[in-house]
Design an enzyme around this catalytic site. Structure first.
Site, PDB file in Angstrom:
ATOM      1  N   GLU A 114       0.822  -1.213   0.000  1.00  0.00           N
ATOM      2  CA  GLU A 114       0.000   0.000   0.000  1.00  0.00           C
ATOM      3  C   GLU A 114       0.856   1.264   0.000  1.00  0.00           C
ATOM      4  O   GLU A 114       0.507   2.259  -0.642  1.00  0.00           O
ATOM      5  CB  GLU A 114      -0.943   0.006   1.210  1.00  0.00           C
ATOM      6  CG  GLU A 114      -1.918  -1.167   1.271  1.00  0.00           C
ATOM      7  CD  GLU A 114      -2.968  -1.126   0.171  1.00  0.00           C
ATOM      8  OE1 GLU A 114      -3.080  -0.092  -0.519  1.00  0.00           O
ATOM      9  OE2 GLU A 114      -3.681  -2.130   0.000  1.00  0.00           O
ATOM     10  N   ASP A 255      -4.198 -10.062  -8.828  1.00  0.00           N
ATOM     11  CA  ASP A 255      -4.618  -9.131  -9.877  1.00  0.00           C
ATOM     12  C   ASP A 255      -3.534  -8.193 -10.412  1.00  0.00           C
ATOM     13  O   ASP A 255      -3.195  -8.192 -11.596  1.00  0.00           O
ATOM     14  CB  ASP A 255      -5.826  -8.319  -9.402  1.00  0.00           C
ATOM     15  CG  ASP A 255      -5.661  -7.733  -7.998  1.00  0.00           C
ATOM     16  OD1 ASP A 255      -4.586  -7.882  -7.405  1.00  0.00           O
ATOM     17  OD2 ASP A 255      -6.630  -7.125  -7.490  1.00  0.00           O
ATOM     18  N   GLU A 348     -18.176  -7.822  -3.164  1.00  0.00           N
ATOM     19  CA  GLU A 348     -16.811  -8.336  -3.171  1.00  0.00           C
ATOM     20  C   GLU A 348     -16.732  -9.699  -3.848  1.00  0.00           C
ATOM     21  O   GLU A 348     -15.828  -9.961  -4.638  1.00  0.00           O
ATOM     22  CB  GLU A 348     -16.268  -8.415  -1.737  1.00  0.00           C
ATOM     23  CG  GLU A 348     -16.048  -7.061  -1.083  1.00  0.00           C
ATOM     24  CD  GLU A 348     -14.856  -6.310  -1.627  1.00  0.00           C
ATOM     25  OE1 GLU A 348     -14.845  -5.989  -2.841  1.00  0.00           O
ATOM     26  OE2 GLU A 348     -13.934  -6.040  -0.851  1.00  0.00           O
ATOM     27  N   GLU A 369     -12.583  -0.452  -9.943  1.00  0.00           N
ATOM     28  CA  GLU A 369     -12.169  -1.299 -11.064  1.00  0.00           C
ATOM     29  C   GLU A 369     -13.157  -1.296 -12.235  1.00  0.00           C
ATOM     30  O   GLU A 369     -12.743  -1.313 -13.407  1.00  0.00           O
ATOM     31  CB  GLU A 369     -11.928  -2.732 -10.578  1.00  0.00           C
ATOM     32  CG  GLU A 369     -10.640  -2.919  -9.809  1.00  0.00           C
ATOM     33  CD  GLU A 369     -10.699  -2.390  -8.390  1.00  0.00           C
ATOM     34  OE1 GLU A 369      -9.639  -2.161  -7.769  1.00  0.00           O
ATOM     35  OE2 GLU A 369     -11.829  -2.187  -7.872  1.00  0.00           O
ATOM     36  N   THR A 472      -1.615   1.039 -10.235  1.00  0.00           N
ATOM     37  CA  THR A 472      -2.823   0.342  -9.814  1.00  0.00           C
ATOM     38  C   THR A 472      -3.662   1.149  -8.830  1.00  0.00           C
ATOM     39  O   THR A 472      -4.752   0.720  -8.460  1.00  0.00           O
ATOM     40  CB  THR A 472      -2.471  -1.047  -9.220  1.00  0.00           C
ATOM     41  OG1 THR A 472      -3.631  -1.880  -9.201  1.00  0.00           O
ATOM     42  CG2 THR A 472      -1.877  -0.900  -7.818  1.00  0.00           C
TER      43      THR A 472
END
Length: 570
Positions: A114, A255, A348, A369, A472
């Site tokens: 993160e 991902d 989710e 996304e 991302t």
């Protein structure tokens, strides 16, 4: 009339009416853009008024909470969104504030993943956008600058995580003391493979190769540990290199590993990363893809372990658009959009077989996304139905998630019960992608026809010409800026140029001349290949943009031989 003909007629009418509904006037598109701007501004001001200096806003109680490391994270994550939306005054104010207050010498444990995507990525992107905002930059920008210095400080702090037997990083570091003694060696695949965009950019701008080398070593370590059928699992020991969770898929825990193979390859001109992705594509098509959905499978056998769609997987159609798989991307995107229409949001986890939310995984934390893929595919196709998808997302969030001080996560998509959290990615990603969807003239969408010539200690380069790569966390990186801080062209970029230009030596000769030149002051008579149009870059990797699209864009087929680019001197 035969029954089959009636069915075909009905299908045609349904498609026609749906398509007609999705047509928008320019005024309507602009109105949606402004609604997104207001959504961002309301949330941003809510954070400033009720949560700063904490990491995030809690929109139900209108207070703040630290989540990922006491960075005032929302402020960092939102910084380049301010620039994208043209709020330069606030961008400059906040940049100065961060320079005065950010301190990476604290005794706190932080997430390596993160910190990289949000803090390092956010500061790099803000640095690259700072020149246009009127922020005072150095004469050697973009190779130097205070925001870049901050990004490098943060990156150096998390480099300690890469000191393992395999070169794969731990998941946590202490900013002052390095990896905690009791830190688990087990981390997710994405936590290993999601550094090359930020670290590669940092190395190219600063000249310090340690960052890019560390990211590449981690990627190679994952590649070497594929199963016999070519898949990876979702958790691995960074010390032993053994897989601890063997479910393979394209969603949570994996991902952004796939995402960064494509984006890192394009950003850095690294053909090996692109080749890795294309190998993964083959096995994903073989084992994971089922009727335009993607399931979870055993990485060793390829058998389905969970027929589940995860909301994080909605990034995949956008990634497919970057490699030219438009038809496949649109089919999957329509599946995901149907789930949104069914529930008003994406849960989710969604059981594909039974068509319902998976128990205890029914939240929607305002994830970006779906908006990300919609934006990418709209740029690639200009299909107005994608604008309708974006509008529906905007209206659902406006209607359900708004509170007195911000926008909050949905705790249960079945009942629309609210949670008490506004993650920083709502301001960094969700609002940014929706804004860019409806902002046709944003500089992010430039296609190489114009740019700015910049003089650095290493020569001249062109920035602001288009071809941005988003990390991302949706922090955009200007590809052209990476050419500004090197003395010689990188060998891997030359190798990729051979592949891209199909061994056309005349075009390659131009690249070599341009990259080695220290005397050119403008590109008024030749096309700047380092800032090729976004769609032109993508077309070389697949069937996405063919001759007709090139003609529409008014780009010559023999780009880099006869064409012209307009540049602006600083």
């Amino acid at each position: 009339m035969e029954k089959g003909m009636w069915l075909r007629l009905f299908s045609f009418l349904f498609i026609f009416l749906t398509y007609s509904e999705s047509l928008f006037s320019n005024d309507e598109i602009i109105s949606y853009r402004e609604r997104v701007r207001k959504m961002f501004q309301f949330s941003y001001e809510g954070y400033l008024n009720h949560a700063y200096p904490y990491d995030e806003l809690q929109p139900l109680t209108c207070d703040g909470v630290d989540t990922w490391g006491s960075y005032s994270l929302t402020l960092i994550d939102a910084l380049d969104t301010l620039a994208v939306m043209g709020n330069y005054t606030e961008f400059n104010r906040v940049s100065g504030l961060l320079l005065d207050t950010l301190d990476f010498d604290e005794d706190i444990n932080v997430s390596v993943f993160e910190t990289n995507i949000r803090v390092v990525g956010g500061l790099i992107s803000a640095h690259l956008m700072s020149r246009d905002t009127g922020f005072q930059v150095s004469d050697n920008w973009p190779c130097e600058g205070p925001l870049l210095d901050l990004a490098e400080q943060a990156a150096k702090k998390i480099l300690a995580a890469f000191d393992t037997k395999t070169g794969m990083p731990y998941g946590t570091v202490n900013l002052m003391y390095g990896v905690p003694k009791d830190e688990t060696p087990v981390t997710c695949t994405a936590g290993v493979g999601t550094f090359i965009v930020e670290f590669g950019t940092l190395s190219r701008l600063t000249g310090n190769s340690i960052f890019e080398n560390a990211a590449i070593k981690a990627l190679e370590a994952l590649w070497d540990r594929r199963s016999e059928i070519g898949l990876v699992g979702n958790h691995i020991s960074v010390q032993s290199g053994k897989w601890t969770a063997i479910d393979g898929g394209i969603g949570a825990g994996i991902d952004s590993y796939f995402e960064y193979l494509v984006k890192g390859g394009l950003l850095l001109g690294n053909s090996r990363l692109l080749d890795m992705f294309h190998e993964y594509e083959k096995v994903i098509e073989t084992f994971i893809k089922k009727d335009d959905w993607y399931m979870w499978v055993n990485m060793n056998k390829g058998t389905v372990t969970a027929p589940v769609f995860q909301s994080l997987e909605a990034f995949w159609p956008g990634l497919q658009s970057m490699v030219g798989k438009i038809d496949d991307a649109m089919k999957s995107l329509h599946n995901y959009y149907q789930v949104w229409q069914q529930l008003g949001f994406l849960p989710e986890f969604y059981n594909i077989i039974h068509g319902k939310v998976v128990d205890k995984r029914y939240g929607y934390p305002l994830r970006p996304e779906l908006a990300e893929s919609i934006m990418y595919l709209y740029r690639a196709t200009k299909d107005p139905f994608l604008l309708q998808m974006g509008r529906d997302m905007l209206e659902s969030i406006e209607k359900v998630a708004k509170t007195s001080c911000g926008y909050t996560s949905i705790k249960d998509v079945r009942t629309h019960k609210l949670d008490n959290r506004m993650e920083s990615f709502f301001l960094s990603e969700t609002t940014k992608y929706l804004y860019l969807l409806f902002d046709e003239d944003n500089k992010i969408h430039r296609t190489g026809g114009s740019g700015d010539v910049v003089q650095t200690n290493h020569g001249t380069c062109v920035v602001n010409a288009g071809g941005y790569i988003f990390n991302t966390e949706a922090h955009p990186i200007d590809i052209g800026a990476l050419d500004c801080c090197k003395k010689q062209p990188a060998q891997d970029e030359i190798e990729l140029a051979f592949k891209v230009f199909k061994n056309n030596k005349k075009r390659l000769h131009f690249l070599e001349q341009y990259a080695n030149s220290d005397t050119h002051n403008s590109l008024s008579t030749v096309y700047n290949c380092s800032a090729r149009p976004f769609h032109s870059r993508l077309s070389i990797l697949g069937e996405m943009f063919e001759e007709e699209e090139i003609k529409i864009a008014k780009l010559p087929q023999n780009t880099c031989e006869d064409s012209t680019v307009t540049v602006t001197q600083p």
